[in-house]
Write a protein that holds these residues in place. Structure first.
Motif, mmCIF file in Angstrom:
data_model
loop_
_atom_site.group_PDB
_atom_site.id
_atom_site.type_symbol
_atom_site.label_atom_id
_atom_site.label_comp_id
_atom_site.label_asym_id
_atom_site.label_seq_id
_atom_site.Cartn_x
_atom_site.Cartn_y
_atom_site.Cartn_z
ATOM 1 N N ALA A 72 0.743 -1.192 -0.011
ATOM 2 C CA ALA A 72 -0.146 0.043 -0.014
ATOM 3 C C ALA A 72 0.894 1.284 0.108
ATOM 4 O O ALA A 72 1.739 1.351 0.800
ATOM 5 N N VAL A 73 0.752 2.225 -0.938
ATOM 6 C CA VAL A 73 1.208 3.622 -0.875
ATOM 7 C C VAL A 73 0.090 4.323 -0.524
ATOM 8 O O VAL A 73 -1.147 4.615 -0.708
ATOM 9 N N LEU A 74 0.698 5.245 0.811
ATOM 10 C CA LEU A 74 -0.380 6.047 1.333
ATOM 11 C C LEU A 74 0.193 7.551 1.391
ATOM 12 O O LEU A 74 1.311 8.016 1.766
ATOM 13 N N GLY A 75 -0.873 8.489 1.242
ATOM 14 C CA GLY A 75 -0.628 9.814 1.091
ATOM 15 C C GLY A 75 -0.997 10.457 -0.175
ATOM 16 O O GLY A 75 -1.404 9.755 -1.236
ATOM 17 N N SER A 76 -1.250 11.724 -0.091
ATOM 18 C CA SER A 76 -1.633 12.513 -1.116
ATOM 19 C C SER A 76 -0.646 13.095 -2.526
ATOM 20 O O SER A 76 -1.038 13.654 -3.227
ATOM 21 N N SER A 77 0.462 12.832 -2.119
ATOM 22 C CA SER A 77 1.744 13.370 -3.042
ATOM 23 C C SER A 77 1.697 12.357 -4.421
ATOM 24 O O SER A 77 1.935 11.299 -4.227
ATOM 25 N N THR A 78 1.273 12.974 -5.105
ATOM 26 C CA THR A 78 0.823 12.180 -6.702
ATOM 27 C C THR A 78 2.274 11.744 -7.175
ATOM 28 O O THR A 78 2.223 10.611 -7.625
ATOM 29 N N ALA A 79 3.008 12.760 -7.182
ATOM 30 C CA ALA A 79 4.371 12.379 -7.969
ATOM 31 C C ALA A 79 5.178 11.282 -7.353
ATOM 32 O O ALA A 79 5.830 10.486 -8.034
ATOM 33 N N LEU A 101 -2.048 -6.614 -9.594
ATOM 34 C CA LEU A 101 -3.100 -5.614 -9.838
ATOM 35 C C LEU A 101 -2.590 -4.273 -9.301
ATOM 36 O O LEU A 101 -2.538 -4.041 -7.976
ATOM 37 N N VAL A 102 -2.043 -3.290 -10.156
ATOM 38 C CA VAL A 102 -1.643 -2.028 -9.730
ATOM 39 C C VAL A 102 -2.653 -0.882 -9.804
ATOM 40 O O VAL A 102 -2.991 -0.603 -10.733
ATOM 41 N N LEU A 103 -2.823 -0.325 -8.578
ATOM 42 C CA LEU A 103 -4.111 0.327 -8.361
ATOM 43 C C LEU A 103 -3.953 1.852 -7.936
ATOM 44 O O LEU A 103 -3.155 1.907 -7.273
ATOM 45 N N TYR A 104 -4.247 2.818 -8.869
ATOM 46 C CA TYR A 104 -3.707 4.098 -8.627
ATOM 47 C C TYR A 104 -4.822 5.042 -8.143
ATOM 48 O O TYR A 104 -6.255 4.840 -8.787
ATOM 49 N N GLY A 105 -5.008 5.273 -6.704
ATOM 50 C CA GLY A 105 -6.124 6.273 -6.200
ATOM 51 C C GLY A 105 -7.258 5.170 -5.689
ATOM 52 O O GLY A 105 -8.401 5.635 -6.475
ATOM 53 N N VAL A 106 -7.179 3.931 -5.067
ATOM 54 C CA VAL A 106 -8.253 3.156 -5.015
ATOM 55 C C VAL A 106 -9.422 4.094 -4.381
ATOM 56 O O VAL A 106 -10.456 3.624 -4.487
ATOM 57 N N ASP A 107 -8.993 4.849 -3.410
ATOM 58 C CA ASP A 107 -9.923 5.650 -2.719
ATOM 59 C C ASP A 107 -10.973 6.303 -3.520
ATOM 60 O O ASP A 107 -12.067 6.720 -3.301
ATOM 61 N N ALA A 108 -10.604 6.749 -4.633
ATOM 62 C CA ALA A 108 -11.190 7.464 -5.728
ATOM 63 C C ALA A 108 -12.410 6.790 -6.148
ATOM 64 O O ALA A 108 -13.502 7.146 -6.563
ATOM 65 N N VAL A 109 -12.534 5.330 -6.012
ATOM 66 C CA VAL A 109 -13.577 4.272 -6.615
ATOM 67 C C VAL A 109 -14.384 3.576 -5.568
ATOM 68 O O VAL A 109 -14.773 2.747 -5.497
ATOM 69 N N LEU A 110 -14.051 4.084 -4.133
ATOM 70 C CA LEU A 110 -14.456 3.545 -3.156
ATOM 71 C C LEU A 110 -16.143 3.697 -2.922
ATOM 72 O O LEU A 110 -16.845 2.702 -2.788
ATOM 73 N N PRO A 111 -16.520 4.916 -3.657
ATOM 74 C CA PRO A 111 -18.204 4.999 -3.389
ATOM 75 C C PRO A 111 -18.853 3.824 -4.318
ATOM 76 O O PRO A 111 -19.718 3.384 -4.004
ATOM 77 N N ALA A 112 -18.097 3.777 -5.467
ATOM 78 C CA ALA A 112 -18.570 2.750 -6.576
ATOM 79 C C ALA A 112 -18.324 1.182 -5.881
ATOM 80 O O ALA A 112 -19.324 0.358 -6.073
ATOM 81 N N LEU A 113 -17.557 1.132 -5.326
ATOM 82 C CA LEU A 113 -17.128 -0.316 -4.765
ATOM 83 C C LEU A 113 -18.086 -0.538 -3.508
ATOM 84 O O LEU A 113 -18.494 -1.870 -3.292
ATOM 85 N N TRP A 152 -2.556 2.437 -4.292
ATOM 86 C CA TRP A 152 -2.232 3.816 -3.862
ATOM 87 C C TRP A 152 -3.421 4.416 -3.207
ATOM 88 O O TRP A 152 -4.528 4.316 -3.778
ATOM 89 N N TRP A 153 -3.495 4.484 -1.928
ATOM 90 C CA TRP A 153 -4.449 5.229 -1.308
ATOM 91 C C TRP A 153 -4.117 6.618 -0.664
ATOM 92 O O TRP A 153 -3.035 6.929 -0.292
ATOM 93 N N ARG A 154 -4.949 7.661 -1.039
ATOM 94 C CA ARG A 154 -4.447 9.045 -0.688
ATOM 95 C C ARG A 154 -4.821 9.328 0.806
ATOM 96 O O ARG A 154 -4.656 10.636 1.033
ATOM 97 N N GLY A 155 -5.115 8.677 1.653
ATOM 98 C CA GLY A 155 -5.175 8.868 2.957
ATOM 99 C C GLY A 155 -5.329 7.570 3.937
ATOM 100 O O GLY A 155 -5.767 6.723 3.259
ATOM 101 N N VAL A 156 -4.715 7.524 4.869
ATOM 102 C CA VAL A 156 -4.752 6.403 5.927
ATOM 103 C C VAL A 156 -6.088 5.929 6.139
ATOM 104 O O VAL A 156 -6.547 4.654 6.314
ATOM 105 N N ALA A 157 -6.933 6.992 6.445
ATOM 106 C CA ALA A 157 -8.396 6.586 6.800
ATOM 107 C C ALA A 157 -9.141 5.826 5.657
ATOM 108 O O ALA A 157 -10.006 4.825 6.179
ATOM 109 N N ARG A 158 -8.722 6.229 4.472
ATOM 110 C CA ARG A 158 -9.445 5.791 3.298
ATOM 111 C C ARG A 158 -8.989 4.253 3.240
ATOM 112 O O ARG A 158 -9.692 3.134 2.677
ATOM 113 N N LEU A 159 -7.798 3.833 3.560
ATOM 114 C CA LEU A 159 -7.260 2.703 3.637
ATOM 115 C C LEU A 159 -8.054 1.708 4.625
ATOM 116 O O LEU A 159 -8.195 0.614 4.121
ATOM 117 N N LYS A 160 -8.032 2.107 5.802
ATOM 118 C CA LYS A 160 -8.733 1.497 6.712
ATOM 119 C C LYS A 160 -10.124 1.265 6.470
ATOM 120 O O LYS A 160 -10.750 0.005 6.808
#
Length: 920
Positions: free
Chosen positions: A716-723, A802-814, A845-853
């Motif tokens: 898991a990659v955690l944080g909002s730093s895109t680069a 399975l390489v997922l970029y911004g998993v939290d962005a599709v959480l509502p759909a999931l 990649w999750w852009r926040g720890v809470a979203r990974l939880k």
């Protein structure tokens, strides 16, 4: 009965009479003995008085007037006359023998007439000095030595000085000019005997601030003559005492009892002689000054110091000769006895003395050669020295003579301090250049770390403009002011190396590096010098890095010397290092102190030499900063353009086969394709390793996550730093691709962040070019993809990532769930939990720890075996780190990496540079 009583009384009376008689005899004998003793004592006192004024003057001297009618005086005079007659009768050749003796012991300027040497430069530069120095002549009547009566026989009178004796001069009223002429004559003879600069003279006069021996004014502008403040005798005595201690330490370490013995053994002069002339006024010195003077006198001769005391009443320890003036031309000396008058030599012509002094001063300046260059520090041949016992190199010059820095058992570690602009970096280059030129890379290994925001050492590693490097350097770290962990890594490396060497020493049953090299001649045991510039950054925070670094540094400082590991700690200002002042062991072991101008707290507290040090100079001190160890050195320009680089290229051409150093530049993101850990990857591994960033350690290693068929092997990659998130997933994917043959693994790139889609597609194209299947799935298709892969888990065959970029962005759909059917989130959780065992691993990649939880749900943290935290506070990561407190504050270009299968605690990692970012 009556008769017996009478007889008994008679016996008692007889015994008493016998006792009285014997007592009387004893008292008479005692009286006679007392009388004889008083008579003998009187004769001895008279003899001492006569000898003090001279036998020839005894009849007229006022001090003896009251004794002239005393029979004892007549007896003393008669006896002394008979002794002198007998002595001179046996000493017929005495004057001639004395003349030959002085001529032999006082060659050249030491004994010859001034017309033969005054104004000429001395040439003697060897270890020995003349035994005697002429001050005048004396004469005796020929009749007294068995010659023709009325004939005057003269002989030279000389006194010992350098290495031999101190000199005490006592004047009488109105003879100051005579005393000055006597002292000037002696000093000029000494200065004219030796090569310019071989003798240093100190002048102190209690009654004069300057103008002490004014004919020497030209010399006072050089180090040959120093005039001291009449109110600060303590300063002169402290300076002499410090010099004695320094010389004693050097000679004792070399195995000699005195500087003279060292000179004779080595055949060369290693220190100038020193003559300290102290003019008093006949009054006693202050008790503390007198105590210090006697202490200096007792050890001065062994240290090459001779004292000349004028009207300073004291009894010095050691060898002392005396000259007592009778008037402005005559004196008596301890060399000839009070019975022989010495006619002092005439004063030297003042103008000629001044001219001679000017010539010597000019020669000293010429001999010093003016400002020296960096090239003057270098040997004629490179790599000829052996480091088994020590490292030694000149770093500068004082009055034309090189000033050495010695790193070895006696001075194992160095502390260098100086404010910004004081020349600290230039000094380091002078030191490193001198060492590298003298010792080959097999003898010396350098580890160089610069914490400040600069690149002082960057040029020592290969660069774009210059491909050369310093062959002795094994590590060059620059711009690491925010990477305290790198300093800690260096200390760990040195500690491991120290243990390795210690184990080898035990194996060979030796105790130090010199013995180890002798016992294991085929081993590779160079001396290691680790330079940490601005080392105080290591202790900038009150955290585990500071605690561990302090512990390691203290251990290295204590035990590193015997294993040939040396620390050079440099700083602009060490006043605020709280962690160190509580650990005196480190500073105690830094016995070599280098203080640049205006440096604070580098030398001993009472040593203020750095305050007055001029620009481009340094105070070099091998005695833990104590004043007597000071050596002022002018440091040549070693860091200018075309200076050090010229030497480096020469050394590189000579030793390039020793390999290039590891360069760690904290301001530059590392490139994955230049990393050995990446280029060495090849297909066939049963435990593929996804590289995520550069590890901060001495070796050029990378952090990676092993992804075998085992539970929890997801990343898991955690944080909002895109680069940085793109960098971590890009490096992980590319490194995995190198470990699979084309067509044997599938890389599914799911991008839920639109602005990253181009980068993800570029990665997919590169993977496809390598022969891998690498579809790119947009956000709208991700839920269906996840559901599909979850349904295929039981039938999974082969490796899939399975390489997922911004998993939290599709959480509502999931999270959307139809009645009676699992949601997309349930499918994702199933992939995370069951996929690794089936060969499917999620790199997300999750852009926040809470979203990974939220993604994992209750108890799902075990399904993330490894993570990389970017701009995330350490307090948020405890749940993913076995509940331990994580000390981490986000910083640019750095991330925190943790793999629960290998790490006890998280480690800092450096995300790689993506080439695509250059064209973004």
């Amino acid at each position: 009965m009556g008769r017996k009583v009478v007889e008994q009384r008679a016996r008692v009376t007889h015994a008493l009479e016998a006792l009285r008689h014997r007592i009387g005899l004893a008292l008479g004998a005692a009286g006679n003995a007392h009388s004889d003793a008083e008579h003998e004592l009187t004769k001895l006192r008279l003899e001492q008085l006569v000898l003090s004024v001279g036998l020839d003057r005894a009849g007229t001297d006022s001090a003896l007037a009251e004794y002239r009618g005393d029979p004892a005086m007549a007896a003393v005079l008669s006896w002394l006359e008979s002794v002198r007659s007998r002595f001179y009768a046996d000493w017929a050749d005495g004057p001639d023998e004395l003349r030959r003796l002085v001529a032999s012991a006082a060659p050249g300027p030491a004994g010859r007439p001034p017309s033969e040497w005054l104004g000429k430069l001395g040439t003697e530069d060897g270890p020995a000095s003349p035994g005697l120095w002429r001050i005048g002549e004396a004469s005796v009547d020929g009749a007294s030595v068995g010659r023709t009566p009325g004939t005057t026989l003269s002989f030279d009178v000389a006194v010992p000085l350098l290495d031999e004796s101190h000199l005490s001069i006592t004047s009488v009223p109105k003879t100051r000019a005579t005393v000055d002429a006597l002292v000037e004559n002696l000093l000029m003879r000494v200065l004219s005997t030796f090569a310019p600069g071989a003798v240093k003279v100190h002048l102190w006069d209690v009654g004069q601030l300057t103008a002490v021996l004014p004919n020497f004014y030209a010399l006072s502008r050089t180090s040959a003559v120093t005039v001291h403040d009449p109110t600060r005798l303590v300063d002169l005595l402290d300076e002499l005492a410090g010099h004695i201690r320094r010389i004693h330490t050097q000679t004792m370490q070399a195995g000699y009892a005195s500087l003279r013995a060292l000179r004779e053994a080595t055949g060369k002069r290693v220190e100038p002689w020193r003559i300290a002339v102290l003019y008093g006024n006949g009054e006693d010195l202050a008790p503390e000054h007198l105590r210090d003077l006697k202490r200096v006198a007792s050890g001065a001769l062994a240290a090459g110091i001779s004292l000349v005391l004028v009207d300073v009443p004291t009894v010095l320890g050691g060898s002392v000769e005396t000259i007592s003036l009778l008037d402005d031309r005559r004196a008596v000396t301890s060399m000839t006895g009070a019975g022989v008058e010495v006619r002092l030599d005439s004063p030297l012509p003042g103008g000629q003395v001044a001219n001679a002094a000017a010539r010597i001063a000019e020669a000293i300046v010429t001999r010093q050669g003016g400002p020296r260059s960096f090239a003057d520090l270098l040997p004629t041949e490179f790599g000829q020295e052996c480091s088994a016992r020590e490292l030694r190199t000149p770093v500068g010059f004082h009055e034309g003579e090189p000033v050495d820095v010695v790193i070895g058992d006696a001075t194992p570690h160095a502390l260098i301090g100086g404010p910004s602009g004081s020349g600290k970096t230039n000094f380091l280059y002078a030191l490193l250049g001198g060492l590298a030129a003298r010792y080959s890379p097999d003898e010396l290994a350098l580890y160089l770390l610069d914490f400040k925001e600069g690149v002082s050492f960057a040029g020592l590693a290969p660069g774009k403009k210059d491909e050369s490097w310093l062959p002795h350097a094994r590590l060059v770290g620059v711009n690491v002011n925010t990477d305290r962990e790198f300093g800690l890594a260096l200390l760990r490396f040195l500690s491991d190396e120290m243990r390795r060497r210690s184990a080898a020493a035990k194996e060979f049953e030796v105790t130090n590096i010199a013995e180890l090299r002798e016992a294991d001649p085929n081993g590779h045991w160079p001396r290691i010098v680790a330079v940490i510039d601005e080392f105080q950054y290591l202790f900038a925070e009150r955290d585990s890095v500071t605690a561990m670094a302090t512990s390691l540094l203290e251990d290295l400082a204590r035990r590193g010397r015997s294993q040939g590991i040396h620390l050079i700690l440099a700083s602009q200002d060490i006043a605020g290092i709280d962690a160190f002042w509580g650990k005196p062991a480190v500073f105690e072991q830094c016995t070599l102190r280098i203080a640049m101008p205006k440096a604070r707290r580098v030398l001993a507290e009472s040593n203020q030499a750095a305050v007055s040090a001029p620009r481009w100079h340094a105070v070099v001190n091998h005695e833990s900063g104590v004043a007597h160890g000071n050596q002022l050195a002018h440091i040549p320009d070693a860091s200018g353009k075309n200076t050090f680089p010229v030497l480096q290229r020469q050394l590189w051409q000579r030793y390039a086969s020793h390999g290039r150093p590891r360069l760690f530049d904290g301001a530059v993101a590392p490139r994955l394709d230049e990393l050995t850990a990446f280029t060495a990857l090849a297909p066939g591994s049963s435990r593929p390793r996804a590289l995520v960033g550069l590890s901060i350690e001495v070796a050029d290693n990378a952090h990676g996550v092993e992804l075998p068929a085992a539970p929890g092997r997801n990343l898991a990659v955690l944080g909002s730093s895109t680069a940085e998130a793109l960098s971590v997933l890009d490096a992980a994917t590319r490194s995995l691709a190198r470990q699979h043959a084309p067509g044997t693994a599938e890389f599914v790139l799911g991008c839920a962040v639109d602005r990253c889609l181009d980068d993800v597609r570029a990665l997919g194209d590169d993977l496809a070019a390598l022969g891998h299947k690498a579809p790119v799935v947009p956000a709208s298709e991700l839920p269906a993809l996840i559901a599909e892969r979850a349904a295929q888990l039981s039938e999974a065959d082969g490796e899939c990532y399975l390489v997922l970029y911004g998993v939290d962005a599709v959480l509502p759909a999931l999270e959307h769930k139809e009645p009676g059917r699992p949601s997309g989130l349930d499918h994702l959780r199933a992939l995370l939990k069951q996929g690794p065992v089936k060969g499917l691993h999620v790199l997300g990649w999750w852009r926040g720890v809470a979203r990974l939880k939220d993604t994992l749900g209750f108890g799902g943290t075990e399904d993330i075996g490894a993570w990389v935290a970017l701009d995330v506070q350490g307090s948020e990561l405890a749940a993913f780190c076995a509940g331990q407190v994580v000390h981490w504050a986000p910083r640019a270009g750095r991330a925190l990496f943790f793999d629960r299968s290998t790490h006890a605690s998280p480690e800092v990692t450096v995300p790689f540079h993506r080439p695509e970012a250059d064209h973004a």
